[in-house]
Design a protein around this motif. Sequence first.
Motif, PDB file in Angstrom:
ATOM      1  N   ARG A 184       1.161  -0.817  -0.204  1.00 41.46           N
ATOM      2  CA  ARG A 184       0.373  -0.220   0.035  1.00 41.46           C
ATOM      3  C   ARG A 184       1.253   0.856   0.012  1.00 41.46           C
ATOM      4  N   GLU A 190      -4.486   1.582  -2.721  1.00 44.70           N
ATOM      5  CA  GLU A 190      -5.541   1.258  -1.612  1.00 44.70           C
ATOM      6  C   GLU A 190      -6.133  -0.937  -2.137  1.00 44.70           C
ATOM      7  N   PRO A 191      -6.513  -1.547  -1.087  1.00 48.12           N
ATOM      8  CA  PRO A 191      -6.825  -2.994  -1.833  1.00 48.12           C
ATOM      9  C   PRO A 191      -8.085  -2.855  -2.402  1.00 48.12           C
ATOM     10  N   VAL A 192      -8.677  -3.424  -3.851  1.00 49.91           N
ATOM     11  CA  VAL A 192      -9.737  -3.483  -3.816  1.00 49.91           C
ATOM     12  C   VAL A 192     -10.309  -5.080  -3.679  1.00 49.91           C
ATOM     13  N   SER A 193      -9.547  -5.901  -4.658  1.00 49.92           N
ATOM     14  CA  SER A 193      -9.918  -7.320  -4.334  1.00 49.92           C
ATOM     15  C   SER A 193      -9.011  -8.291  -4.084  1.00 49.92           C
ATOM     16  N   GLU A 217      -5.629  -7.061  -6.565  1.00 46.02           N
ATOM     17  CA  GLU A 217      -6.214  -5.226  -7.349  1.00 46.02           C
ATOM     18  C   GLU A 217      -5.743  -4.277  -6.465  1.00 46.02           C
ATOM     19  N   MET A 218      -5.884  -3.099  -6.752  1.00 43.69           N
ATOM     20  CA  MET A 218      -5.117  -2.368  -6.109  1.00 43.69           C
ATOM     21  C   MET A 218      -5.813  -0.925  -6.749  1.00 43.69           C
ATOM     22  N   SER A 219      -6.761   0.329  -6.506  1.00 49.54           N
ATOM     23  CA  SER A 219      -7.093   1.517  -6.474  1.00 49.54           C
ATOM     24  C   SER A 219      -6.695   1.922  -8.014  1.00 49.54           C
ATOM     25  N   ARG A 223      -1.378  -4.542  -9.934  1.00 50.95           N
ATOM     26  CA  ARG A 223      -2.064  -5.959  -9.035  1.00 50.95           C
ATOM     27  C   ARG A 223      -0.549  -5.885  -8.170  1.00 50.95           C
ATOM     28  N   ARG A 323     -13.799  -9.309  -2.725  1.00 48.08           N
ATOM     29  CA  ARG A 323     -13.792  -7.538  -2.877  1.00 48.08           C
ATOM     30  C   ARG A 323     -13.174  -7.383  -1.034  1.00 48.08           C
ATOM     31  N   ASP A 325     -14.208  -4.390   0.170  1.00 45.67           N
ATOM     32  CA  ASP A 325     -15.153  -3.513  -0.010  1.00 45.67           C
ATOM     33  C   ASP A 325     -16.590  -4.709   1.135  1.00 45.67           C
ATOM     34  N   ARG A 355     -15.406   3.443   4.021  1.00 46.65           N
ATOM     35  CA  ARG A 355     -13.952   3.383   3.153  1.00 46.65           C
ATOM     36  C   ARG A 355     -14.029   5.303   3.471  1.00 46.65           C
TER      37      ARG A 355
END
Length: 362
Positions: A184, A190-193, A217-219, A223, A323, A325, A355
């Motif tokens: 990070r 930030e991480p997405v999944s 996967e990052m924001s 990767r 994910r 989220d 978030r």
Amino acid sequence: MTRLVLVGAGGMGRAWLGTVLRNPDAELAGVVDLDLDVARTALAEVEGGVAADVPVGRDVVEVARRVGADAVVNVTVPQAHHPVTTAALFAGFPVLGEKPVASTVAQALSLVAASEVSGQPFLVSQSRRYNPHVEEFRAQAAVLGDLGSLSTEFFKAPHFGGFREEMAQPLLVDMAIHQFDLARYLLDAEPVSVYCESFNPPWSWYSGDASAAAVFEMSTGARYTFTGSWCAPGVETSWNGAWRLSGAKGSAVWNGDDRPVLDAEGEAGEFTDPGQEIAGSLAAFVAFLTRGAQFSGEVHDNVLSLAMVEAAVESAATGARVRLDDVLDRAYARALADEQREDVATALKGWSSVRAALGAGR
């Protein structure tokens, strides 16, 4: 001089004791441990016993008030992070805590709200960020243009004995948070999944999965790939891991021990030496308290590092992409269900989203 009370006098506690005693801007005002003999023995043995007469006790608030402490350093086991930190915050003491921020993301969210309600800062020591090579690597990242991929290889073969060898996910839970947090930091994303697989080789001396591979996967669209094992004897990597960062204008590599190497046009800009590991973290905490200096790891900014761990563990268990989220939403529901303080629950209910709440403190 910043007067500190240290909570936890076990193995890591002893390392912190020595670090506090060697910091010229800090004073060890008290030590807290459920076992007073452990606290007294640690004080008698660390740094030649120069702090043998430091007051001890079993309750962080009682000791901190008795000795007139300015702040608390929480080096307890992860299961105690939430209750100890909550008590200290609401007693009016800023807290520096060892990683992870808490045992679960749900408890971490409770601590975010507790910091907000109490008005006291809670900072998390992600000590691997405190390394001049990390800062140089980050400066090199700025030369590479758009960043596409970051990878870590981590291969060690430690025989710890004790609880680590009985954990269900020793590598992911106890170690990988260091690398996830650095990802990070280095990608400024930030991480997405995540998709993760974990396993235990037949020769492993661990009960749980000591090996894992994960792709985040990052924001930014980049990767981050982690692959590693805690039962990999021979040609071992650094404890920091071996890193490769690829961007539109070139690449950079870091073996975890020596200075990183940049292969791109241009040169990296200047960077600041942040000190080394927990000594650097403690120095930054004292500077934050006394001068308002920036600290890398305030609680709002740290939660997603732990969320990456929970998401990777869930993916390994389910075989599915997870994910972040969804992890945060479930943790938020659990935090509300478990919260014992009405004021903290009210603060949690006031968040528009997890978030957004985490970003508000950055």
